[in-house]
Design an enzyme around this catalytic site. Sequence first.
Site, PDB file in Angstrom:
ATOM      1  N   CYS A 120       1.015  -1.412   0.063  1.00 43.54           N
ATOM      2  CA  CYS A 120      -0.018   0.060   0.042  1.00 43.54           C
ATOM      3  C   CYS A 120       1.057   1.283   0.041  1.00 43.54           C
ATOM      4  CB  CYS A 120      -0.951   0.079   1.229  1.00 43.54           C
ATOM      5  SG  CYS A 120      -0.191  -0.368   2.735  1.00 43.54           S
ATOM      6  N   HIS A 153      -0.848   0.000   7.810  1.00 42.47           N
ATOM      7  CA  HIS A 153      -1.473   0.269   6.401  1.00 42.47           C
ATOM      8  C   HIS A 153      -1.370   1.714   5.939  1.00 42.47           C
ATOM      9  CE1 HIS A 153      -4.279  -0.429   2.887  1.00 42.47           C
ATOM     10  NE2 HIS A 153      -5.114   0.165   3.448  1.00 42.47           N
TER      11      HIS A 153
END
EC number: 3.4.19.12
Length: 860
Positions: free
Chosen positions: A327, A819
């Site tokens: 990510c 994340h």
Amino acid sequence: MATDLGELLVPYMPTIRVPRTGDRVFKSECAFSYDSPESEGGLYVCMNSFLGFGREHVERHYRKTGQSVYMHLKRHVKEKATGAAGGAIPRRRNGKVFLDLELNRDFNGDDYEYEDEAKLVIFPDHYEIPLPNIEELPALVTIACDAVLNAPSPYKKQESDSWEEEIQVSRHARSLRQLDNGVRIPPSGWKCAKCEMRENLWLNLTDGSVLCGKWFFDGSGGNGHALEHYRESNFPLAVKLNTITPDGADIYSFDEEEAVLDPHISEHLLHFGIDMLQMQRTENGHHTDNHVQPRISDWEVIQEAGLKLKPVYGSGYTGIKNLGNSCYLSTTMQVLFSIPEFQRAYAGNLQRIFDYSPLDPTQDFNTQMAKLGHGLLSGQYSKPPMKSELIEQVMKEEHKQQQQRGISPKMFKALVSKGHPEFSSNRQQDAHEFLLHLINLVERNNSGSENPSDVFRFIVEERTQCCQSQKVRYTQRVDYLMQLPVPLEAASNREELIAYEGKRKEAEENMRPLPEVVRARVPFTACLQAFTEPENVPDFWSSALQAKSAGVKTSRFATFPEYMIVQLKKFTFGVDWVPKKLDMSVDVPDFLDLNRLRATGLQAGEEELPDLTPPIVIPEDTRDSSTNNSLESPEIDESSVMQLAEMGFPLEACRKAVYYTGNMGAEMAFNWIIAHMEEPDFAEPLAVPTYMESDLPSPSLPTTSALDNQPPEESISILTSMGFPRHHTIQALKASNNNLERALDWIFTHPDCEDESEAMSDTADTEPNDNSFSNANAHTDSSLSPDQDLSSPRVRDGPGRYELFAFISHMGTSTMSGHYVCHIKKEGRWLIYNDHKVCLSERPPKDLGYMYFYRRLSSC
């Protein structure tokens, strides 16, 4: 017919190859697009190079190479027939699926079935030969076709080379049995049910028993009661209690005897009363629950969880699939391709880049950037569900949200991370470090008149003052982003923080549940103020005193870039050198005015420090020697070395990087590492330069003999990578005794050295120079600063007023986990890009971002 096929293939037999060991077979993705066997036109695999091409690009490869024989692969997705009771007919072994492809998650495996089709296609007439066809095809062709169909993914080799072994999903995860025995796990105070151990505790996911792990040779660990329990009960999965975070947990399978993944871990933990979103990894195992009165976590706020976000489709609204901790790459690329200069440079030049791409486009940076840009901007891979599909869902009374597929960045990630020990791994990385890495690649591979990374480049003026003599020195350096410190002592809720810290320590000592976490609220103005404050210069050598003295340094902007990137320095190292993130909220503004930070240069009444070089200290035994001897070990900034080593680079390579960049900081050394990491002696020990006795300077004479030597190629490369012409960098290094910091100063203060420059230019023409970025400087650009000399870095100076248009946020406790998502403002509305999902944002969490992207306001 067999004879006909054999005769038909005779002219092409020399071009048909059987894949050898080391050959990469691309049968799942086009080299120029994100077409795959599941696409409408399928995928064509060249039977010579084994590259894959979509229907729109296979003709280009045929025209460029003359290769005529391709294997066409197509996967058909069909809805299963329903049984009498309305359910799908039970799944049977499907012999028609032979492609090594991931199943499309948009289609439920219980309701859909797959059928793969392969055939040979001969260009230019598109003559098709269905496969398999053992009886009619020559043996060599049959062997080649089988080898292509059975070849592993070209990315599996890279994945196996990663430092971190990929953890597989446990076979027990999906069907794990959990006893309904009423067990609830408290937030603290755990101990082994069979002994007094309070560390290395494991929760069995079947019956909820808390038991200790195995004993280690160093005396740590436990008494192995968790393993004993498995042998008695056969309950296979256990989770380590102090590792549970919203990002996952450490899970072990006793049956499979290895660490595993459990995609349903959140549900399995909730069975015992553990909410993953409220958990934080700890080292001592005494607690995991952050707070009894749950505060809405970063994960929920940043991802806007709980809100019914409307998905969007079309050009610029394509998501990127998460490959597993990728990510950081996805969010960075989404923001970059929202910038017009990057769109024009790659997606806008798509056909030219593709037409002039090398024979292996998978290894060409510009080709893969153009491919990614087109994939994100074309809208081809972001289409809304058809009305007929929506009507069918309503008729079936299905109201599940249509999944957005996004594009898979496997080929792009494999290329940009090649040779990099961190980015090529499966671990989470720092988006800031990846952005700098990508800018480095953009500049190294740029050969056109427009370099898109010019929009970020600016010049920083540093004013260093000798505290004793009060004299000053002004130097300039190139940078690409503004790193803002976040002073926690300036938090507006400081009293709350102090009270919370006291309650937290008391709760830990008494093994009670922790109080609700208090997040520091730091004003953005305090961050700007901290940026402008003077900082001490360690080991400052004053040329006025000709000795070491106390010095202070302040930084201002000599130029302002078109796009200003602001990074909040949220990440730091704990006392144990473990990276951690500061929990804070900063009221980042939508509009930013930095004009007051414009550099002013030497002011009236200020006196400059003399332009003298620090003396080179040579040991007495070296003076008396008649053979080659090395100088004393150079001073190396060990803090920069350790910072680079923490990223995973070899220690000796880190020392060399810091040495060859003149102790100018970890960032400059990082760029040196990226540029030299493929060299065979990359990790070899640092070799200090040596001098012959005849070259040693006399104490009474200026140190000129050393300046006559050619500067180190490493130093030349570093300066040319910043945009300076090679001949000018050589001149600067010679004039500054190969000191990078003083060479930069010399370049900025000596823009007009016509005679010497011409002489050096003649020399440079005879020397190899593969730095494509320096070649790009030969092109003029009307958008550059009007009074800018060609020897200076390409910058786009202008007013320092900006508007926020994007920001990247991080969730988790450190850069090594967590994340990333990004929010981008397009057409007057904020959108959230969360992996493959792109939705309208309802509450963009601007105060919790990590990197902020501003564009210059056109009218100031």
